[in-house]
Design a protein around this motif. Structure first.
Motif, PDB file in Angstrom:
ATOM      1  N   TYR A 199     -65.587  -2.143  61.364  1.00  0.00           N
ATOM      2  CA  TYR A 199     -66.775  -2.611  60.630  1.00  0.00           C
ATOM      3  C   TYR A 199     -67.985  -2.743  61.546  1.00  0.00           C
ATOM      4  O   TYR A 199     -69.036  -2.164  61.280  1.00  0.00           O
ATOM      5  N   SER A 217     -67.442  -2.878  46.823  1.00  0.00           N
ATOM      6  CA  SER A 217     -68.564  -3.152  45.918  1.00  0.00           C
ATOM      7  C   SER A 217     -68.279  -2.866  44.439  1.00  0.00           C
ATOM      8  O   SER A 217     -68.583  -3.721  43.602  1.00  0.00           O
ATOM      9  N   LEU A 220     -66.113  -5.658  43.037  1.00  0.00           N
ATOM     10  CA  LEU A 220     -66.803  -6.947  42.872  1.00  0.00           C
ATOM     11  C   LEU A 220     -67.761  -6.868  41.689  1.00  0.00           C
ATOM     12  O   LEU A 220     -67.831  -7.781  40.870  1.00  0.00           O
ATOM     13  N   SER A 221     -68.479  -5.744  41.580  1.00  0.00           N
ATOM     14  CA  SER A 221     -69.452  -5.626  40.488  1.00  0.00           C
ATOM     15  C   SER A 221     -68.777  -5.671  39.116  1.00  0.00           C
ATOM     16  O   SER A 221     -69.305  -6.279  38.192  1.00  0.00           O
ATOM     17  N   TRP A 260     -74.509 -12.640  51.091  1.00  0.00           N
ATOM     18  CA  TRP A 260     -75.715 -11.934  50.638  1.00  0.00           C
ATOM     19  C   TRP A 260     -75.572 -11.461  49.196  1.00  0.00           C
ATOM     20  O   TRP A 260     -76.544 -11.426  48.452  1.00  0.00           O
ATOM     21  N   HIS A 261     -74.363 -11.027  48.853  1.00  0.00           N
ATOM     22  CA  HIS A 261     -74.117 -10.536  47.489  1.00  0.00           C
ATOM     23  C   HIS A 261     -74.683 -11.548  46.486  1.00  0.00           C
ATOM     24  O   HIS A 261     -75.487 -11.205  45.623  1.00  0.00           O
ATOM     25  N   LEU A 322     -73.011   5.080  48.545  1.00  0.00           N
ATOM     26  CA  LEU A 322     -73.641   5.327  49.853  1.00  0.00           C
ATOM     27  C   LEU A 322     -73.628   4.007  50.597  1.00  0.00           C
ATOM     28  O   LEU A 322     -73.668   2.945  49.965  1.00  0.00           O
ATOM     29  N   ASN A 323     -73.640   4.075  51.922  1.00  0.00           N
ATOM     30  CA  ASN A 323     -73.696   2.823  52.684  1.00  0.00           C
ATOM     31  C   ASN A 323     -75.101   2.225  52.622  1.00  0.00           C
ATOM     32  O   ASN A 323     -76.058   2.885  52.195  1.00  0.00           O
ATOM     33  N   ARG A 327     -78.838   3.921  51.654  1.00  0.00           N
ATOM     34  CA  ARG A 327     -79.535   3.517  50.422  1.00  0.00           C
ATOM     35  C   ARG A 327     -80.953   3.079  50.767  1.00  0.00           C
ATOM     36  O   ARG A 327     -81.923   3.443  50.100  1.00  0.00           O
ATOM     37  N   ALA A 328     -81.042   2.259  51.836  1.00  0.00           N
ATOM     38  CA  ALA A 328     -82.359   1.749  52.231  1.00  0.00           C
ATOM     39  C   ALA A 328     -83.269   2.909  52.640  1.00  0.00           C
ATOM     40  O   ALA A 328     -84.459   2.932  52.308  1.00  0.00           O
ATOM     41  N   PHE A 353     -75.143   4.737  41.217  1.00  0.00           N
ATOM     42  CA  PHE A 353     -74.192   3.832  41.876  1.00  0.00           C
ATOM     43  C   PHE A 353     -73.097   3.388  40.902  1.00  0.00           C
ATOM     44  O   PHE A 353     -73.397   2.787  39.875  1.00  0.00           O
TER      45      PHE A 353
HETATM   46  C1  LIG Z   1     -81.755   0.001  47.380  1.00  0.00           C
HETATM   47  C2  LIG Z   1     -80.406  -0.649  47.459  1.00  0.00           C
HETATM   48  C3  LIG Z   1     -79.683  -0.850  46.297  1.00  0.00           C
HETATM   49  C4  LIG Z   1     -78.439  -1.482  46.339  1.00  0.00           C
HETATM   50  N1  LIG Z   1     -77.753  -1.634  45.163  1.00  0.00           N
HETATM   51  C5  LIG Z   1     -76.551  -2.247  45.180  1.00  0.00           C
HETATM   52  C6  LIG Z   1     -75.817  -2.412  43.969  1.00  0.00           C
HETATM   53  O1  LIG Z   1     -76.261  -2.024  42.878  1.00  0.00           O
HETATM   54  N2  LIG Z   1     -74.599  -3.011  44.046  1.00  0.00           N
HETATM   55  C7  LIG Z   1     -74.087  -3.470  45.226  1.00  0.00           C
HETATM   56  O2  LIG Z   1     -72.977  -4.013  45.240  1.00  0.00           O
HETATM   57  N3  LIG Z   1     -74.775  -3.332  46.374  1.00  0.00           N
HETATM   58  C8  LIG Z   1     -75.977  -2.733  46.398  1.00  0.00           C
HETATM   59  N4  LIG Z   1     -76.667  -2.594  47.578  1.00  0.00           N
HETATM   60  C9  LIG Z   1     -76.175  -3.255  48.805  1.00  0.00           C
HETATM   61  C10 LIG Z   1     -75.225  -2.431  49.693  1.00  0.00           C
HETATM   62  O3  LIG Z   1     -75.772  -1.195  49.998  1.00  0.00           O
HETATM   63  C11 LIG Z   1     -73.847  -2.261  49.060  1.00  0.00           C
HETATM   64  O4  LIG Z   1     -73.348  -3.529  48.656  1.00  0.00           O
HETATM   65  C12 LIG Z   1     -72.822  -1.684  50.018  1.00  0.00           C
HETATM   66  O5  LIG Z   1     -73.260  -0.436  50.488  1.00  0.00           O
HETATM   67  C13 LIG Z   1     -71.491  -1.536  49.288  1.00  0.00           C
HETATM   68  O6  LIG Z   1     -70.499  -1.007  50.108  1.00  0.00           O
HETATM   69  P1  LIG Z   1     -69.296  -1.917  50.643  1.00  0.00           P
HETATM   70  O7  LIG Z   1     -68.672  -2.692  49.552  1.00  0.00           O
HETATM   71  O8  LIG Z   1     -68.387  -1.037  51.422  1.00  0.00           O
HETATM   72  O9  LIG Z   1     -70.108  -2.906  51.606  1.00  0.00           O
HETATM   73  P2  LIG Z   1     -69.635  -3.896  52.749  1.00  0.00           P
HETATM   74  O10 LIG Z   1     -70.539  -3.689  53.908  1.00  0.00           O
HETATM   75  O11 LIG Z   1     -68.191  -3.810  52.985  1.00  0.00           O
HETATM   76  O12 LIG Z   1     -70.028  -5.330  52.169  1.00  0.00           O
HETATM   77  C14 LIG Z   1     -69.130  -6.125  51.395  1.00  0.00           C
HETATM   78  C15 LIG Z   1     -69.808  -6.614  50.152  1.00  0.00           C
HETATM   79  O13 LIG Z   1     -70.933  -7.417  50.485  1.00  0.00           O
HETATM   80  C16 LIG Z   1     -71.991  -7.197  49.555  1.00  0.00           C
HETATM   81  N5  LIG Z   1     -73.132  -6.627  50.270  1.00  0.00           N
HETATM   82  C17 LIG Z   1     -73.112  -5.788  51.336  1.00  0.00           C
HETATM   83  N6  LIG Z   1     -74.365  -5.521  51.744  1.00  0.00           N
HETATM   84  C18 LIG Z   1     -75.187  -6.196  50.925  1.00  0.00           C
HETATM   85  C19 LIG Z   1     -76.591  -6.337  50.841  1.00  0.00           C
HETATM   86  N7  LIG Z   1     -77.417  -5.749  51.704  1.00  0.00           N
HETATM   87  N8  LIG Z   1     -77.101  -7.109  49.869  1.00  0.00           N
HETATM   88  C20 LIG Z   1     -76.288  -7.751  48.998  1.00  0.00           C
HETATM   89  N9  LIG Z   1     -74.953  -7.661  49.026  1.00  0.00           N
HETATM   90  C21 LIG Z   1     -74.409  -6.901  49.978  1.00  0.00           C
HETATM   91  C22 LIG Z   1     -71.445  -6.224  48.510  1.00  0.00           C
HETATM   92  O14 LIG Z   1     -70.904  -6.947  47.454  1.00  0.00           O
HETATM   93  C23 LIG Z   1     -70.358  -5.493  49.278  1.00  0.00           C
HETATM   94  O15 LIG Z   1     -69.361  -4.991  48.439  1.00  0.00           O
HETATM   95  C24 LIG Z   1     -77.915  -1.947  47.570  1.00  0.00           C
HETATM   96  C25 LIG Z   1     -78.654  -1.733  48.738  1.00  0.00           C
HETATM   97  C26 LIG Z   1     -79.880  -1.095  48.687  1.00  0.00           C
HETATM   98  C27 LIG Z   1     -80.648  -0.871  49.956  1.00  0.00           C
END
Ligand SMILES: Cc1cc2nc3c(=O)[nH]c(=O)nc-3n(C[C@H](O)[C@H](O)[C@H](O)COP(=O)(O)OP(=O)(O)OC[C@H]3O[C@@H](n4cnc5c(N)ncnc54)[C@H](O)[C@@H]3O)c2cc1C
Length: 506
Positions: A199, A217, A220-221, A260-261, A322-323, A327-328, A353
């Motif tokens: 990680y 993600s 959780l959603s 943060w979620h 996407l990570n 996305r950013a 997404f």
């Molecule tokens: C423009 C944009 C739109 C996004 N839209 C969504 C969306 O619709 N749904 C979504 O779940 N995430 C969203 N994200 C946040 C983030 O990109 C994703 O949560 C993450 O990529 C999901 O992959 P993971 O579960 O492997 O993340 P991990 O890095 O393993 O994180 C674990 C969990 O933490 C939460 N998380 C992680 N990063 C963020 C963050 N920056 N802000 C809030 N929560 C976070 C998520 O629930 C995620 O599943 C968005 C980010 C950006 C920049």
């Protein structure tokens, strides 16, 4: 999408016979932020939930219709007095629907109880208490799957709806994650037991992120896992004394993201209008009148000419994920050099997404577009991002086969390739839509440095207006996270007063 740690189900089961209904709402699925890929994922979740409930002796009814109309049908089948559901922080449509359900319940003498399911707090009086409430909720014991008595009321069997019958554009993502609690638990276990060691250091590159990120993600959603369940499983893993330091650091960073979620979702819960309009009204009118349909089309169809951007869009089309950094970057490219308003771009991305979570999504769309008024402007350069996070071009070549033969020197800027190299690698760089023989790569949609400079200047000019400066404090009060200043960032020994100071971030 789970029977475990489900307060609505547990409370309903404690009151008497239970009828479990999932309502597929046509108006929701016609919203511009929904898509077939989400619907396909949901169907897999429902199939899994059907099995979970069957094991408890209860049938899951999947019903199509608007919620109040289905409730009326249910009342005709059997008069009921209680309705249990989770609190939801959804989009504008679901907010309006919830208000309609509240009116329906008041008219029909039904008591509707909405149960907490995340760290998001309804009617939060102040952000100052939020973190304490989040922690309290995450530490509460999980609820086991309840013992249930199935309600013996008559209810006709309905065929589960298929996407094509909705008449909307098909948009499946063939390589997306599989829905359902079983897949969710496997993903959680594989992350905690093996993948979390990658990680730290692995989540920014689009190459390593697919396995280094938790990939939780969508689960959780859609509620296949409860947030509390994930937080507690992570804490349990962290409590192992022999955990290697790298994994420990990774899991600590992961736990902040779980926080943060809910932190981001809280913004939409506290101010639902941020789905529709700028968080800081001082930015109104900045991009609204400048919509450029061609720029948007080039972004959406992965033909901007910037390889990392087009590779990310292609991956998103195929996988629905996407990570964070990519996305950013996509939003930054849309908001600055392409100068596109976040709302239309946000609808398109939301549908892409599979993990679409309105509270996170719209807050992030605004944050990355510079319209919150409280965040540092982050402008990502897609060429530099490619050099930093895909130095060998493995990611770009994987998703863009047309560029596979392009030498490393020109891979991230193919428009600079001399004609002789273009001939050697069989790629012709030219204007989009022109007549081309052989494999074609589009010239960049705009001149990146010039367009970015113009965008930054426009944004900064707006930022310096009195209207924007004055509006900032109220947004900080309502939305910013409260965090004690980390000791490493202090420039001098703090006084007692400074020690209690709050640092505003996000
Ligand atoms: C423009 C944009 C739109 C996004 N839209 C969504 C969306 O619709 N749904 C979504 O779940 N995430 C969203 N994200 C946040 C983030 O990109 C994703 O949560 C993450 O990529 C999901 O992959 P993971 O579960 O492997 O993340 P991990 O890095 O393993 O994180 C674990 C969990 O933490 C939460 N998380 C992680 N990063 C963020 C963050 N920056 N802000 C809030 N929560 C976070 C998520 O629930 C995620 O599943 C968005 C980010 C950006 C920049």
């Amino acid at each position: 999408m789970r029977t475990h740690d489900n307060a609505a189900l547990a409370c309903a089961a404690a009151l008497g016979p239970v009828m479990c209904v999932y309502i597929v709402e046509p108006s929701y699925w016609r919203s511009p932020d929904t898509s077939q890929r989400q619907f396909d994922f949901l169907r897999e979740c429902l199939r899994d939930l059907f099995v979970q409930l069957k094991a408890c002796g209860v049938r899951l009814h999947v019903v199509t219709g608007e919620v109040t109309e289905v409730l009326t049908r249910l009342q005709h089948a059997h008069t009921f007095s209680h309705l249990h559901s989770h609190e939801e922080t959804g989009n504008g449509m679901t907010y309006e629907r919830d208000k309609a359900v509240a009116r329906w319940c008041a008219t029909h003498g039904v008591r509707w109880q909405e149960h907490v399911q995340t760290g998001v707090v309804r009617r939060l009086p102040s952000r100052n208490t939020w973190t304490a409430l989040w922690t309290q909720r995450m530490q509460a014991p999980q609820l086991s799957t309840p013992v249930m008595t199935p309600a013996p009321w008559p209810w006709p069997e309905e065929r589960w709806p298929d996407w094509p019958s909705w008449g909307l554009a098909p948009d499946a993502a063939p390589q997306r994650q599989t829905g359902g609690r079983q897949a969710a638990i496997q993903t959680l276990q594989s992350f905690l037991n093996t993948r979390s060691g990658q990680y730290r250091g692995g989540i920014s590159s689009p190459l390593s992120a697919t396995s280094a990120c938790s990939r939780l993600s969508p689960y959780l959603s859609w509620g296949c896992l409860s947030m509390r369940e994930v937080v507690q499983a992570t804490e349990q893993t962290l409590s192992q004394p022999d955990l290697d330091p790298w994994t420990r650091k990774g899991l600590v960073a992961f736990t902040s993201r779980l926080h943060w979620h809910c932190h981001f979702m809280q913004k939409l819960e506290s101010e639902p209008a941020i789905e529709m309009r700028n968080m800081h009204r001082g930015y109104d009118g900045l991009r609204e009148g400048d919509w450029n349909a061609e720029h948007f089309e080039r972004l959406r169809t992965a033909t901007t000419g910037w390889p990392l951007v087009d590779a990310c869009v292609t991956m998103l089309q195929q996988t629905g994920w996407l990570n964070f950094r990519m996305r950013a970057m996509l939003v930054s490219v849309a908001a600055y050099p392409l100068w596109l308003h976040w709302k239309e771009v946000g609808h398109w991305l939301a549908g892409q997404f599979v993990d679409y979570e309105p509270g996170i999504h719209w807050s992030q769309m605004q944050m990355q577009s510079g319209t919150t008024g409280i965040n540092t402007t982050r402008v990502y350069n897609p060429i530099k991002q490619a050099q930093d996070h895909d130095p060998q071009g493995v990611f770009v070549r994987r998703w863009l086969p047309v560029l596979r033969q392009v030498p490393d020197t020109w891979l991230f800027e193919p428009w600079k390739m001399p004609p002789s190299v273009q001939a050697q690698c069989g790629v012709v760089v030219g204007p989009q839509g022109g007549a081309h023989v052989g494999a074609h790569w589009p010239e960049p949609v705009v001149d990146l440095p010039a367009a970015t400079r113009t965008a930054k200047a426009l944004l900064h000019a707006r930022r310096n207006t009195p209207q924007v400066r004055e509006g900032k404090q109220a947004i900080i009060e309502q939305h910013a996270s409260r965090r004690a200043t980390p000791p490493t960032k202090r420039r001098h020994t703090p006084t007692a007063v400074e020690d209690k100071q709050i640092q505003w971030d996000f």
